[in-house]
Design an enzyme around this catalytic site. Structure first.
Site, PDB file in Angstrom:
ATOM      1  N   LYS A  84       1.103  -1.473   0.137  1.00 41.85           N
ATOM      2  CA  LYS A  84       0.084  -0.219   0.210  1.00 41.85           C
ATOM      3  C   LYS A  84       1.029   1.068   0.031  1.00 41.85           C
ATOM      4  CE  LYS A  84      -4.354   1.792   2.719  1.00 41.85           C
ATOM      5  NZ  LYS A  84      -4.135   1.623   3.737  1.00 41.85           N
ATOM      6  N   HIS A  88       1.093   4.114  -2.710  1.00 42.56           N
ATOM      7  CA  HIS A  88      -0.176   6.028  -2.947  1.00 42.56           C
ATOM      8  C   HIS A  88       1.974   6.574  -2.244  1.00 42.56           C
ATOM      9  CE1 HIS A  88      -2.598   2.990  -1.436  1.00 42.56           C
ATOM     10  NE2 HIS A  88      -3.736   4.192  -1.560  1.00 42.56           N
ATOM     11  N   CYS A 134     -14.430   3.351   2.047  1.00 48.22           N
ATOM     12  CA  CYS A 134     -12.971   2.833   0.958  1.00 48.22           C
ATOM     13  C   CYS A 134     -11.717   2.766   0.584  1.00 48.22           C
ATOM     14  CB  CYS A 134     -12.801   4.484   0.206  1.00 48.22           C
ATOM     15  SG  CYS A 134     -14.375   6.028   0.868  1.00 48.22           S
ATOM     16  N   SER A 135     -11.462   1.715  -0.018  1.00 45.49           N
ATOM     17  CA  SER A 135      -9.800   0.602   0.162  1.00 45.49           C
ATOM     18  C   SER A 135      -9.938  -0.099  -0.802  1.00 45.49           C
ATOM     19  CB  SER A 135     -10.488  -0.028   1.845  1.00 45.49           C
ATOM     20  OG  SER A 135      -9.029  -0.866   2.079  1.00 45.49           O
ATOM     21  N   GLU A 199      -6.004   5.358  -9.409  1.00 50.80           N
ATOM     22  CA  GLU A 199      -7.075   3.841  -9.383  1.00 50.80           C
ATOM     23  C   GLU A 199      -7.870   3.596  -9.567  1.00 50.80           C
ATOM     24  OE1 GLU A 199      -7.249   4.182  -4.065  1.00 50.80           O
ATOM     25  OE2 GLU A 199      -8.685   5.482  -5.253  1.00 50.80           O
TER      26      GLU A 199
END
Length: 277
Positions: A84, A88, A134-135, A199
């Site tokens: 992650k 990001h 949200c994930s 995304e």
């Protein structure tokens, strides 16, 4: 009589290269390409923080940055996996690194939408209001998929998992079969100078009356709103909203919401094309 010649120099701005299964590991050495070969990586792969990018952040949120996201090409095909954290960082996003995500919109029986305010501890977009949850689906068995049908099932499983982890909603109150997939949006948004999002985001609707047991490390506040109350929130200057939530609200949400609970919503479900925003 003299003639003056003015020469104008133009600079060509190069776009990031198209990310494919063939070049992703070269462009991003942290990406594990085994996922594209249907071998699921162990959680925590490529999650080390040797550069100190996560110094000073909340310990639990730093731990979650080791989760393994699904790296995609622009057609939403899995071409690898990375932590992650790697997915990001704006330094990677600006070079085109793209991953899969989902956004859940949960409505109660009165057709009110459950919103959450992201916790102050969150590394990306802290304290901002957004949709219910949200994930990201993870690079683990059951949450990934190359074809759309399998990918949708994967994000539904991930949504059920994260609704429990963030909001304490029991899985039996949000069964997989009740989630409705509407569409996918491809967007990019910075959070600050270091972090951001890039995304392909799967939009899921679900209508259910649920019990909440808020995880304060994830969610600072929550509230149910009608469509008109949400419009009023957007007019309040002191409130901040996540970029993906604003994109969805200003383009599609209120139209969908107006058909909630009716057969007319079926026309919006299962969209095959990716919306580029």
């Amino acid at each position: 009589m003299s003639t003056t010649t003015t020469t104008t120099t133009t600079t060509t701005i190069r776009s990031p290269p198209t990310i494919t299964a063939d070049n992703v590991a070269t462009l991003f050495p942290e990406v594990d390409t085994s996922l594209a070969r249907s071998i699921f990586p162990a959680a925590g792969n490529a999650g080390s923080d040797e550069t100190g990018d996560l110094d000073g952040y909340d310990e639990e949120q730093v731990r979650l940055m080791d989760e393994v996201c699904i790296v995609l090409d622009e057609d939403d095909k899995p071409i690898g996996s990375a932590s992650k954290k790697v997915c990001h960082l704006m330094t990677n996003i600006d070079k085109g690194l793209l991953h899969r995500a989902f956004s859940v919109f949960l409505f109660d029986s009165n057709q009110r939408l459950l919103l959450q305010q992201r916790a102050t501890e969150k590394i990306t977009f802290p304290d901002m209001w957004t949709n219910t949850c949200c994930s990201h689906p993870l690079g683990i068995p059951g949450e990934t998929g190359a074809e759309l049908e399998a990918a949708v099932m994967g994000v539904k499983r991930a949504a059920q998992r994260k609704l429990e982890q963030e909001l304490g909603i029991p899985p039996e109150q949000v069964p997989i079969e009740k989630f409705e997939f509407l569409t996918r949006i491809h967007y990019k948004a910075p959070s600050d100078g270091k972090w951001g999002e890039h995304e392909i985001d799967y939009i899921l609707f679900i209508q259910a009356d649920v019990d909440l047991a808020i995880n304060p490390n994830e969610v600072r506040d929550s509230r149910y709103v009608s469509a008109e109350e949400l419009r009023q929130m957007f007019e309040q200057p002191g409130l901040k909203f996540t970029p993906w939530f604003k994109l969805i609200c200003h383009s599609m949400l209120f139209e969908w919401w107006g058909h909630l609970g009716t057969a007319a919503l079926d026309a919006y479900k299962g969209e095959q094309e990716i919306r580029r925003m």
